[in-house]
Design a protein around this motif. Sequence first.
Motif, mmCIF file in Angstrom:
data_model
loop_
_atom_site.group_PDB
_atom_site.id
_atom_site.type_symbol
_atom_site.label_atom_id
_atom_site.label_comp_id
_atom_site.label_asym_id
_atom_site.label_seq_id
_atom_site.Cartn_x
_atom_site.Cartn_y
_atom_site.Cartn_z
ATOM 1 N N UNK A 1 16.973 -6.188 42.970
ATOM 2 C CA UNK A 1 17.659 -6.659 44.182
ATOM 3 C C UNK A 1 17.982 -5.485 45.108
ATOM 4 N N UNK A 2 18.231 -5.784 46.366
ATOM 5 C CA UNK A 2 18.582 -4.744 47.331
ATOM 6 C C UNK A 2 19.800 -3.964 46.844
ATOM 7 N N UNK A 3 19.738 -2.639 46.967
ATOM 8 C CA UNK A 3 20.840 -1.793 46.528
ATOM 9 C C UNK A 3 20.833 -0.499 47.329
ATOM 10 N N UNK A 4 21.973 0.177 47.320
ATOM 11 C CA UNK A 4 22.129 1.448 48.027
ATOM 12 C C UNK A 4 22.059 2.596 47.033
ATOM 13 N N UNK A 5 21.461 3.705 47.471
ATOM 14 C CA UNK A 5 21.390 4.900 46.634
ATOM 15 C C UNK A 5 22.484 5.872 47.065
ATOM 16 N N UNK A 6 23.625 5.768 46.370
ATOM 17 C CA UNK A 6 24.769 6.597 46.720
ATOM 18 C C UNK A 6 24.554 8.069 46.468
ATOM 19 N N UNK A 7 23.629 8.402 45.571
ATOM 20 C CA UNK A 7 23.330 9.804 45.285
ATOM 21 C C UNK A 7 21.891 10.167 45.561
ATOM 22 N N UNK A 8 21.198 9.313 46.329
ATOM 23 C CA UNK A 8 19.806 9.574 46.659
ATOM 24 C C UNK A 8 18.851 9.198 45.542
ATOM 25 N N UNK A 9 17.581 9.141 45.894
ATOM 26 C CA UNK A 9 16.525 8.784 44.944
ATOM 27 C C UNK A 9 15.282 9.602 45.268
ATOM 28 N N UNK A 10 14.672 10.164 44.242
ATOM 29 C CA UNK A 10 13.422 10.919 44.370
ATOM 30 C C UNK A 10 12.447 10.368 43.347
ATOM 31 N N UNK A 11 11.215 10.046 43.768
ATOM 32 C CA UNK A 11 10.265 9.564 42.766
ATOM 33 C C UNK A 11 8.828 9.894 43.144
ATOM 34 N N UNK B 1 2.010 8.845 45.519
ATOM 35 C CA UNK B 1 3.016 8.919 46.583
ATOM 36 C C UNK B 1 4.271 9.620 46.073
ATOM 37 N N UNK B 2 4.758 10.589 46.853
ATOM 38 C CA UNK B 2 6.029 11.257 46.568
ATOM 39 C C UNK B 2 7.033 10.788 47.608
ATOM 40 N N UNK B 3 8.189 10.315 47.138
ATOM 41 C CA UNK B 3 9.170 9.674 48.019
ATOM 42 C C UNK B 3 10.557 10.235 47.742
ATOM 43 N N UNK B 4 11.292 10.523 48.804
ATOM 44 C CA UNK B 4 12.717 10.852 48.714
ATOM 45 C C UNK B 4 13.472 9.912 49.642
ATOM 46 N N UNK B 5 14.384 9.137 49.077
ATOM 47 C CA UNK B 5 15.275 8.276 49.842
ATOM 48 C C UNK B 5 16.661 8.902 49.799
ATOM 49 N N UNK B 6 17.133 9.374 50.948
ATOM 50 C CA UNK B 6 18.358 10.146 50.998
ATOM 51 C C UNK B 6 19.605 9.357 50.644
ATOM 52 N N UNK B 7 20.705 10.078 50.545
ATOM 53 C CA UNK B 7 21.995 9.492 50.181
ATOM 54 C C UNK B 7 22.387 8.418 51.195
ATOM 55 N N UNK B 8 22.743 7.243 50.684
ATOM 56 C CA UNK B 8 23.161 6.138 51.536
ATOM 57 C C UNK B 8 22.045 5.214 51.971
ATOM 58 N N UNK C 1 1.314 -5.641 41.815
ATOM 59 C CA UNK C 1 0.372 -5.397 40.723
ATOM 60 C C UNK C 1 0.989 -4.666 39.541
ATOM 61 N N UNK C 2 2.221 -4.139 39.702
ATOM 62 C CA UNK C 2 2.845 -3.329 38.668
ATOM 63 C C UNK C 2 2.726 -1.850 39.000
ATOM 64 N N UNK C 3 3.607 -1.033 38.429
ATOM 65 C CA UNK C 3 3.563 0.408 38.684
ATOM 66 C C UNK C 3 4.420 1.143 37.662
ATOM 67 N N UNK C 4 4.206 2.460 37.584
ATOM 68 C CA UNK C 4 5.052 3.365 36.805
ATOM 69 C C UNK C 4 5.444 4.509 37.720
ATOM 70 N N UNK C 5 6.735 4.863 37.723
ATOM 71 C CA UNK C 5 7.204 5.970 38.548
ATOM 72 C C UNK C 5 8.008 6.956 37.703
ATOM 73 N N UNK C 6 7.953 8.222 38.090
ATOM 74 C CA UNK C 6 8.849 9.265 37.585
ATOM 75 C C UNK C 6 9.951 9.383 38.618
ATOM 76 N N UNK C 7 11.212 9.164 38.213
ATOM 77 C CA UNK C 7 12.275 9.003 39.206
ATOM 78 C C UNK C 7 13.530 9.766 38.809
ATOM 79 N N UNK C 8 14.212 10.303 39.832
ATOM 80 C CA UNK C 8 15.482 11.008 39.658
ATOM 81 C C UNK C 8 16.518 10.366 40.578
#
Length: 227
Positions: free
Chosen positions: A60-70, A88-95, A104-111
């Motif tokens: 579900x929709x959610x906010x990344x209070x500490x950011x997300x990198x994957x 694909x390398x993605x950084x979603x900043x704080x907030x 189709x499905x996927x696997x990510x390495x995420x922080x």
Amino acid sequence: MPEPAAIHPDPHLPATVNAKALPWEPSPAPGVERRRLERTGGERARVTSLVRYAPETGFPAHEHGGGEEFLVLSGVFSDETGDHPAGSYVRNGVGTRHAPHTDAGCVIFVKLWWMHPDETGLTRVNTRDEANWGDAPWGARLPLYEDAREQVELWRLRPGAVTEVTVEGGLEVFVVSGSATLGDDRLSAWSWARRPQAGVLTLATLSGATVYLKRGHLADLPPTPDA
């Protein structure tokens, strides 16, 4: 679902994990499973993990209070900003806020919760685009992100490559493909290593490897979720 236990919670201690040797564990979202490599404890925590989405699943929709990198390892990860295929390398900043899903499905390495409050922007890098890579003595190098606190790169090591990695402020390595050695430790594909001590480490491969490297980030840690 029981409260998750802490895993290698002290960032000032070295750790090595072969993610492929870990079981997939359920997440709060049906059809989404995780292999957690490090976590400070709790469902809402600073964490590094592999996440596997079955086809036609999401959160579900959610906010990344500490950011997300994957980094997308396989399949296609999607959200409101578009489709992010393997590489694909993605950084979603704080907030930032999104509702991730996949057809189709996927696997990510995420922080999660590894960003400081002043990083609020978005970063997108296509690591499959050869134009983004530059030559390096060990093979090729692709800068992913850099600021005053950290440097993130992909290194593509040619077969037989041997190089030295200078560690200042901590080092994190994740083997995307192939196999390598870091000092005395052998790292197969999807192995992760954390080295907080300053120094110089030898990174080598016999058959070739693509490796994610993050440096400097352990010297100035962002706030934890419960801070």
